[in-house]
Design a protein around this motif. Structure first.
Motif, PDB file in Angstrom:
ATOM      1  N   LYS A  87       0.948  -1.200   0.045  1.00  0.00           N
ATOM      2  CA  LYS A  87      -0.086   0.005  -0.021  1.00  0.00           C
ATOM      3  C   LYS A  87       0.955   1.421  -0.058  1.00  0.00           C
ATOM      4  CE  LYS A  87      -3.809   2.677   0.524  1.00  0.00           C
ATOM      5  NZ  LYS A  87      -4.377   2.714   1.805  1.00  0.00           N
ATOM      6  N   LEU A  88       1.870   1.141   0.809  1.00  0.00           N
ATOM      7  CA  LEU A  88       2.892   2.511   0.679  1.00  0.00           C
ATOM      8  C   LEU A  88       3.659   2.695  -0.594  1.00  0.00           C
ATOM      9  CD1 LEU A  88       4.435   1.614   4.220  1.00  0.00           C
ATOM     10  CD2 LEU A  88       2.884   3.365   3.800  1.00  0.00           C
ATOM     11  N   LEU A  89       4.114   1.567  -1.127  1.00  0.00           N
ATOM     12  CA  LEU A  89       4.785   1.616  -2.376  1.00  0.00           C
ATOM     13  C   LEU A  89       3.530   2.367  -3.565  1.00  0.00           C
ATOM     14  CD1 LEU A  89       6.877  -1.439  -2.650  1.00  0.00           C
ATOM     15  CD2 LEU A  89       7.422   0.822  -2.523  1.00  0.00           C
ATOM     16  N   GLN A  90       2.095   2.006  -3.608  1.00  0.00           N
ATOM     17  CA  GLN A  90       1.250   2.657  -4.165  1.00  0.00           C
ATOM     18  C   GLN A  90       0.979   4.099  -3.835  1.00  0.00           C
ATOM     19  OE1 GLN A  90      -0.530   1.106  -7.033  1.00  0.00           O
ATOM     20  NE2 GLN A  90      -1.023   3.291  -7.045  1.00  0.00           N
ATOM     21  N   LEU A  91       1.155   4.324  -2.735  1.00  0.00           N
ATOM     22  CA  LEU A  91       1.017   5.824  -2.444  1.00  0.00           C
ATOM     23  C   LEU A  91       1.924   6.489  -2.783  1.00  0.00           C
ATOM     24  CD1 LEU A  91       0.174   5.561   1.601  1.00  0.00           C
ATOM     25  CD2 LEU A  91      -1.123   6.625  -0.308  1.00  0.00           C
ATOM     26  N   CYS A  92       3.567   5.912  -2.748  1.00  0.00           N
ATOM     27  CA  CYS A  92       4.350   6.593  -3.642  1.00  0.00           C
ATOM     28  C   CYS A  92       4.332   6.758  -5.037  1.00  0.00           C
ATOM     29  CB  CYS A  92       5.746   5.799  -3.239  1.00  0.00           C
ATOM     30  SG  CYS A  92       6.286   5.550  -1.496  1.00  0.00           S
TER      31      CYS A  92
END
Length: 511
Positions: A87-92
C-alpha cells in the motif's frame, strides 16, 4: 526448517527478556531486512517514474486534480495501525503521479526547473546520512565542503576574503543580512533590544523581493520604515531617487542603516546599478546588501557577469545556486565581506552543550553558532558535487545557454502575430502578452486592457488541465496580467520554445 529456527530464536528472546514498564528492551524493534527491501522497491519507482522520465516531453508536466478529489485519491488519513508495504509503494506512485514534474523540459513556472543528476545523488546521500551541520564532530565532511564552496563563491563576487553560511532560502539570507547590518550599526541591540533606539530606516527598490518587507516586520523594524525607491521603465532602482530618500530620512530624524539592491528581480529580471548605489552607500555610511538570489549565477559566466558590475563593493550578498545552476531546492548562501567574525558575533549564543571550547580538535570548525538555526542541512554538498562533476566551464555553459534560449524566444515572439513583449529582457525572464484574435482589432483603451487581463488566467487553466506545460503569469506595477517565461533547465531546447508559443496559440484560439 527456517521457520522452526525463527520460532526458537523468538522463544529464547522472550526467556531472556528484560522488561521496563512492560516494554521488552532486548534487540531492535525495526525489521531491517523489510526496511531495506522497501527502500530498494521505492528507489526503483523513483528511477522509473521520475528520473527516467525527466526529459520526456511526451509525459505530462502535471496531472491536475481539484483539492477535494486529490484528498480522496491520496488517502491522507493517518491510522492507529501501520499499512502494508504494498500500500505504501502504491502511495509513493500516487504522490509522484499527481505532483508537478518540475524536471520536465516544459515546466517554466518558477525560478527553478530541471534536474541535475549529480546534485540529486548528493541529496540521496545526505538524506541517507541525515547529518546536521553545526559541529565538526558530527559533520566533518559537510562542514569542510561548505567552507570550500563559500570560499569559491566569494572569489566570484570579487572579494579577497569573507565569510558566509548556507540558509534555508533566499528570504532567510535577506533577513540575516538585514539583521547583520543592524547589528553592525548598533551592536548593543543584541542584548538590550529595540528600546531606546532611534527610528531605523532601510531602502530597497519597488521591484525588490517581498522578503524584505517580511524581514522588516519579523525583526521589529516595521514595514513603514522600509523606503521603497522608484525604478525606471526596466525595473532598475534609480540612484538619484535613493539619494533623495536617504536625505529625506535624515531630515526626519531617522537613522538609515541599510540599502538592499537587487541583482535579478523576480518578475522582470532587472539588475540594479550596483556601482552607483555603492557610491551612495559609501557617502552615507550605509551597509549595502545585494539580493542576487536569482541573478547571482550570472557571475559564473564571463559573458554575462557584467550584469552584476560593482557587486564586489557590497557588504553582503544572497545567492541561490538552486535557481539558474540547478543545485536542487534548497541551496542558498549568504556571503559577507567582513572576515572578522561579524556573523558569529551577531548570532552566537554559545550553547555550552554543543560548542565546548575544550574539545580535542580545532573548534573554529564548529561553525554552527553563526546561524540562527541549530539543526541545519548540508545544502552546500549538492552544489559542491555538481561543481566537481561539471567544472566551472560546465556551470558557465548552463548560464550562457539559458540566456541564449531566452534571446531566441524573444526573437520568435517578435515574429508572431498576437504576441507582444513588455520589454527587451537582459536576463532569462521573458515577459509578454498574448493578444487573442478577438482583441487584435480593438482600440487601445480601458476596455481592451480589462479584456486582456482575463486572457492569461484562462490559458493557464487550460494548459494545466491538459498537462502540456506550466507557465507563470501576473499583473505587475499597473500592467495587466502577462506571462513570465523563465529559461533555466539544460533539458530545454529550441523546440520547447517553439512548442510554448504554438501551445499558447492553440489553447487560446477561441478566445
Amino acid at each position: 526448517m527456517e521457520v522452526s529456527i525463527c520460532k526458537q530464536e523468538m522463544l529464547q528472546k522472550k526467556k531472556n527478556a528484560v522488561l521496563v514498564d512492560g516494554v521488552i528492551l532486548n534487540g531492535p524493534i525495526t525489521d531491517s531486512k523489510a526496511g531495506e527491501k522497501f527502500v530498494e522497491e521505492a528507489c526503483k519507482i523513483i528511477m522509473e517514474e521520475i528520473i527516467r522520465k525527466a526529459d520526456d516531453v511526451t509525459e505530462k508536466v502535471c496531472e491536475w486534480r481539484a483539492p477535494e478529489t486529490l484528498k480522496q485519491i491520496l488517502d491522507l488519513e493517518m491510522r492507529d495501525t501501520g499499512e502494508s508495504h504494498q500500500k505504501l509503494l502504491q502511495l509513493c506512485q500516487d504522490v509522484i503521479q499527481y505532483s508537478v514534474k518540475t524536471s520536465h523540459p516544459r515546466f517554466f513556472n518558477q525560478l527553478y526547473a530541471g534536474i541535475d543528476y549529480y546534485s540529486l545523488v548528493a541529496r540521496f546521500i545526505t538524506e541517507a546520512l541525515n547529518p546536521s551541520v553545526y559541529t565538526y564532530e558530527v559533520s566533518p565532511v559537510f562542514l569542510l565542503v561548505e567552507e570550500a564552496v563559500i570560499k569559491k563563491m566569494i572569489e566570484f563576487i570579487g572579494w579577497e576574503e569573507g565569510d558566509g553560511i548556507f540558509n534555508p532560502g533566499g528570504s532567510v539570507s535577506n533577513m540575516y543580512a538585514m539583521n547583520l547590518a543592524r547589528y553592525k550599526f548598533c551592536p548593543e541591540i543584541k542584548e538590550k533590544g529595540l528600546s531606546g533606539l532611534p527610528r531605523l530606516v532601510l531602502f530597497t527598490s519597488e521591484e525588490c523581493h517581498y522578503s524584505m518587507k517580511k524581514a522588516a516586520s519579523f525583526l521589529g523594524i516595521g514595514t513603514e520604515n522600509v523606503y521603497f525607491i522608484k525604478t525606471d521603465e526596466r525595473g532598475k532602482m534609480i540612484p538619484e531617487e535613493l539619494e533623495k530618500q536617504v536625505q529625506r530620512a535624515r531630515k526626519e530624524g531617522s537613522a538609515p542603516f541599510l540599502v538592499c539592491a537587487t541583482a535579478g528581480t523576480t518578475v522582470l529580471g532587472a539588475f540594479d546599478p550596483l556601482d552607483k548605489i555603492a557610491d551612495i552607500c559609501e557617502k552615507h555610511g550605509l551597509w549595502l546588501h545585494v539580493d542576487a538570489s536569482w541573478g547571482g549565477s550570472a557571475l559564473i559566466s564571463r559573458k554575462h557577469c557584467k550584469l552584476l558590475h560593482g557587486i564586489h563593493r557590497a557588504d553582503s550578498v544572497a545567492w541561490n545556486p538552486h535557481k539558474m545552476l540547478l543545485a536542487g531546492i534548497q541551496c542558498c548562501a549568504l556571503l559577507v565581506k567582513d572576515n572578522s567574525g561579524l556573523l558569529k558575533k551577531c548570532y552566537s549564543a554559545k550553547a555550552a552543550y554543543l560548542f565546548q571550547q575544550d574539545k580535542f580538535y580545532d573548534v573554529s570548525y564548529d561553525t554552527g553558532d553563526k546561524s540562527v538555526q541549530c539543526s541545519r542541512r548540508p545544502d552546500a554538498f549538492k552544489f559542491w558535487l555538481m561543481w566537481k562533476a561539471l567544472g566551472t566551464a560546465g556551470l558557465e555553459e548552463r548560464v550562457n545557454r539559458a540566456l541564449a534560449l531566452a534571446r531566441y524566444l524573444v526573437e520568435e515572439i517578435k515574429k508572431r502575430e498576437g504576441f507582444q513583449l513588455l520589454l527587451e529582457p537582459e536576463y532569462a525572464n521573458v515577459c509578454f502578452w498574448y493578444i487573442p484574435p478577438s482583441l487584435r482589432k480593438m482600440e487601445d483603451g480601458p476596455e481592451f486592457w480589462q479584456k486582456l487581463h482575463q486572457v492569461a488566467p484562462v490559458i493557464k487553466e487550460r494548459m494545466m488541465k491538459k498537462g502540456s506545460m506550466m507557465l507563470g503569469y501576473q499583473p505587475h506595477q499597473g500592467k495587466v496580467n502577462f506571462f513570465r517565461q523563465v529559461v533555466i533547465s539544460p533539458q530545454v531546447s529550441r523546440e520547447d520554445m517553439d512548442f510554448l508559443l504554438d501551445e499558447i496559440e492553440l489553447l487560446a484560439k477561441d478566445l
